[in-house]
Design a protein around this motif. Structure first.
Motif, PDB file in Angstrom:
ATOM      1  N   TYR A  92     -12.049  10.587  27.159  1.00  0.00           N
ATOM      2  CA  TYR A  92     -12.472  11.516  26.031  1.00  0.00           C
ATOM      3  C   TYR A  92     -11.753  12.935  25.989  1.00  0.00           C
ATOM      4  O   TYR A  92     -11.529  13.150  24.753  1.00  0.00           O
ATOM      5  CB  TYR A  92     -13.888  11.778  26.304  1.00  0.00           C
ATOM      6  CG  TYR A  92     -14.882  10.665  26.244  1.00  0.00           C
ATOM      7  CD1 TYR A  92     -14.502   9.760  25.405  1.00  0.00           C
ATOM      8  CD2 TYR A  92     -16.043  10.982  27.075  1.00  0.00           C
ATOM      9  CE1 TYR A  92     -15.587   8.530  25.367  1.00  0.00           C
ATOM     10  CE2 TYR A  92     -17.019   9.665  27.006  1.00  0.00           C
ATOM     11  CZ  TYR A  92     -16.515   8.537  26.312  1.00  0.00           C
ATOM     12  OH  TYR A  92     -17.440   7.716  25.961  1.00  0.00           O
ATOM     13  N   GLN A  95      -8.443  12.026  24.201  1.00  0.00           N
ATOM     14  CA  GLN A  95      -8.599  12.084  22.767  1.00  0.00           C
ATOM     15  C   GLN A  95      -8.625  13.086  21.960  1.00  0.00           C
ATOM     16  O   GLN A  95      -7.940  13.267  20.993  1.00  0.00           O
ATOM     17  CB  GLN A  95      -9.803  11.127  22.505  1.00  0.00           C
ATOM     18  CG  GLN A  95      -9.911   9.705  23.007  1.00  0.00           C
ATOM     19  CD  GLN A  95     -11.407   8.826  22.824  1.00  0.00           C
ATOM     20  OE1 GLN A  95     -12.208   9.245  21.979  1.00  0.00           O
ATOM     21  NE2 GLN A  95     -11.473   8.079  23.647  1.00  0.00           N
ATOM     22  N   ALA A  99      -5.906  14.287  19.199  1.00  0.00           N
ATOM     23  CA  ALA A  99      -6.243  14.818  17.974  1.00  0.00           C
ATOM     24  C   ALA A  99      -5.975  16.012  17.494  1.00  0.00           C
ATOM     25  O   ALA A  99      -5.534  16.432  16.536  1.00  0.00           O
ATOM     26  CB  ALA A  99      -7.806  14.430  17.791  1.00  0.00           C
ATOM     27  N   HIS A 116      -9.864   9.170   3.881  1.00  0.00           N
ATOM     28  CA  HIS A 116     -10.842   8.602   4.690  1.00  0.00           C
ATOM     29  C   HIS A 116     -10.163   7.354   5.334  1.00  0.00           C
ATOM     30  O   HIS A 116     -10.646   7.099   6.545  1.00  0.00           O
ATOM     31  CB  HIS A 116     -12.215   8.637   4.085  1.00  0.00           C
ATOM     32  CG  HIS A 116     -12.794   9.666   3.641  1.00  0.00           C
ATOM     33  ND1 HIS A 116     -13.124  10.658   4.381  1.00  0.00           N
ATOM     34  CD2 HIS A 116     -13.011  10.078   2.482  1.00  0.00           C
ATOM     35  CE1 HIS A 116     -13.732  11.627   3.915  1.00  0.00           C
ATOM     36  NE2 HIS A 116     -13.620  11.328   2.571  1.00  0.00           N
ATOM     37  N   LEU A 119      -7.949   8.139   8.078  1.00  0.00           N
ATOM     38  CA  LEU A 119      -8.449   8.893   9.246  1.00  0.00           C
ATOM     39  C   LEU A 119      -9.058   7.897  10.061  1.00  0.00           C
ATOM     40  O   LEU A 119      -9.030   7.980  11.332  1.00  0.00           O
ATOM     41  CB  LEU A 119      -9.325  10.028   8.508  1.00  0.00           C
ATOM     42  CG  LEU A 119      -8.759  11.149   8.164  1.00  0.00           C
ATOM     43  CD1 LEU A 119      -9.982  12.133   7.621  1.00  0.00           C
ATOM     44  CD2 LEU A 119      -8.210  11.843   9.116  1.00  0.00           C
ATOM     45  N   LEU A 120      -9.900   6.747   9.379  1.00  0.00           N
ATOM     46  CA  LEU A 120     -10.464   5.512  10.250  1.00  0.00           C
ATOM     47  C   LEU A 120      -9.297   4.926  11.078  1.00  0.00           C
ATOM     48  O   LEU A 120      -9.559   4.874  12.346  1.00  0.00           O
ATOM     49  CB  LEU A 120     -11.031   4.760   9.301  1.00  0.00           C
ATOM     50  CG  LEU A 120     -11.728   3.608  10.192  1.00  0.00           C
ATOM     51  CD1 LEU A 120     -13.031   4.014  11.030  1.00  0.00           C
ATOM     52  CD2 LEU A 120     -12.263   2.569   8.849  1.00  0.00           C
ATOM     53  N   VAL A 122      -6.414   6.217  12.059  1.00  0.00           N
ATOM     54  CA  VAL A 122      -5.930   7.331  13.111  1.00  0.00           C
ATOM     55  C   VAL A 122      -6.760   7.392  14.134  1.00  0.00           C
ATOM     56  O   VAL A 122      -6.480   7.490  15.116  1.00  0.00           O
ATOM     57  CB  VAL A 122      -5.468   8.744  12.499  1.00  0.00           C
ATOM     58  CG1 VAL A 122      -5.276   9.635  13.150  1.00  0.00           C
ATOM     59  CG2 VAL A 122      -4.352   8.321  11.436  1.00  0.00           C
ATOM     60  N   SER A 123      -8.157   7.494  13.771  1.00  0.00           N
ATOM     61  CA  SER A 123      -9.076   7.653  14.858  1.00  0.00           C
ATOM     62  C   SER A 123      -9.211   6.500  15.803  1.00  0.00           C
ATOM     63  O   SER A 123      -9.359   6.882  16.990  1.00  0.00           O
ATOM     64  CB  SER A 123     -10.484   8.026  14.298  1.00  0.00           C
ATOM     65  OG  SER A 123     -11.019   7.077  13.550  1.00  0.00           O
ATOM     66  N   SER A 125      -6.678   4.535  16.518  1.00  0.00           N
ATOM     67  CA  SER A 125      -5.646   4.332  17.187  1.00  0.00           C
ATOM     68  C   SER A 125      -5.539   5.544  18.322  1.00  0.00           C
ATOM     69  O   SER A 125      -5.164   5.140  19.519  1.00  0.00           O
ATOM     70  CB  SER A 125      -4.497   4.715  16.186  1.00  0.00           C
ATOM     71  OG  SER A 125      -4.274   3.631  15.157  1.00  0.00           O
ATOM     72  N   ILE A 126      -6.085   6.688  17.770  1.00  0.00           N
ATOM     73  CA  ILE A 126      -6.279   7.707  18.995  1.00  0.00           C
ATOM     74  C   ILE A 126      -6.946   7.233  20.150  1.00  0.00           C
ATOM     75  O   ILE A 126      -6.704   7.224  21.393  1.00  0.00           O
ATOM     76  CB  ILE A 126      -6.786   8.932  18.418  1.00  0.00           C
ATOM     77  CG1 ILE A 126      -5.661   9.799  17.496  1.00  0.00           C
ATOM     78  CG2 ILE A 126      -7.265   9.962  19.477  1.00  0.00           C
ATOM     79  CD1 ILE A 126      -6.120  11.001  16.582  1.00  0.00           C
ATOM     80  N   ALA A 127      -8.193   6.716  19.861  1.00  0.00           N
ATOM     81  CA  ALA A 127      -9.048   6.111  20.999  1.00  0.00           C
ATOM     82  C   ALA A 127      -8.408   5.145  21.668  1.00  0.00           C
ATOM     83  O   ALA A 127      -8.617   5.118  23.042  1.00  0.00           O
ATOM     84  CB  ALA A 127     -10.493   5.816  20.431  1.00  0.00           C
TER      85      ALA A 127
END
Length: 163
Positions: A92, A95, A99, A116, A119-120, A122-123, A125-127
């Protein structure tokens, strides 16, 4: 509950289609009243929407849980992702760092620059990257770096043997 032979899990699986059939109209009713689909100055309509949400949301959560449990029987997580789950503090925080680097002024400064849908992607992918990095670190270190710090603070330097 989470074992495949659990009676409660069996009952939830049997109830899930009925819960879904009840939850969908209730959640749609809430979305219609809260989202302004029905224009009204009548406070009773808003109250009706909140009541629908208070019933529909837990039902839908039970349906989601049933689906996740069903999927867990068929899908096995790669070991690196399972290790990341056991070392969630590191995952966490990583992440947040990733970010922050992407969106913060000290990094690439992409805040407010992406749509949006982007962003979905990217988020997620980050996780995923954070979980893989955490799992990789845990596979070599035994646990995530921040879990070592957490155990040091929790146990005051007296390391307990708890996988």
């Amino acid at each position: 509950f989470f074992t495949s032979s659990s009676l409660a899990r069996y009952r939830l699986g049997k109830a899930a289609p009925w819960l879904f059939a009840l939850a969908m109209p209730l959640n749609i009713l809430y979305a219609a009243t809260d989202g302004g689909w029905w224009r009204s100055d009548n406070g009773a309509l808003g109250l009706l929407g909140l009541c629908a949400l208070s019933l529909g949301a837990p039902m839908m959560a039970a349906v989601y849980l049933s689906g996740i449990l069903w999927l867990s029987e068929w899908l096995r997580l790669p070991s690196l992702l399972a290790l990341a789950g056991r070392n969630s503090l590191t995952s966490y925080v990583l992440q947040g760092v990733l970010a922050g680097f992407l969106f913060g002024g000290y990094g690439l400064g992409l805040f407010g620059q992406l749509g949006h849908a982007t962003l979905l992607f990217v988020s997620i992918s980050i996780a995923f990257v954070a979980m893989l990095m955490t799992g990789f670190a845990a596979s070599y270190l035994g646990r995530g770096p921040l879990e070592y710090l957490l155990r040091l603070i929790t146990y005051g330097g007296h390391q307990k043997n708890s996988g």
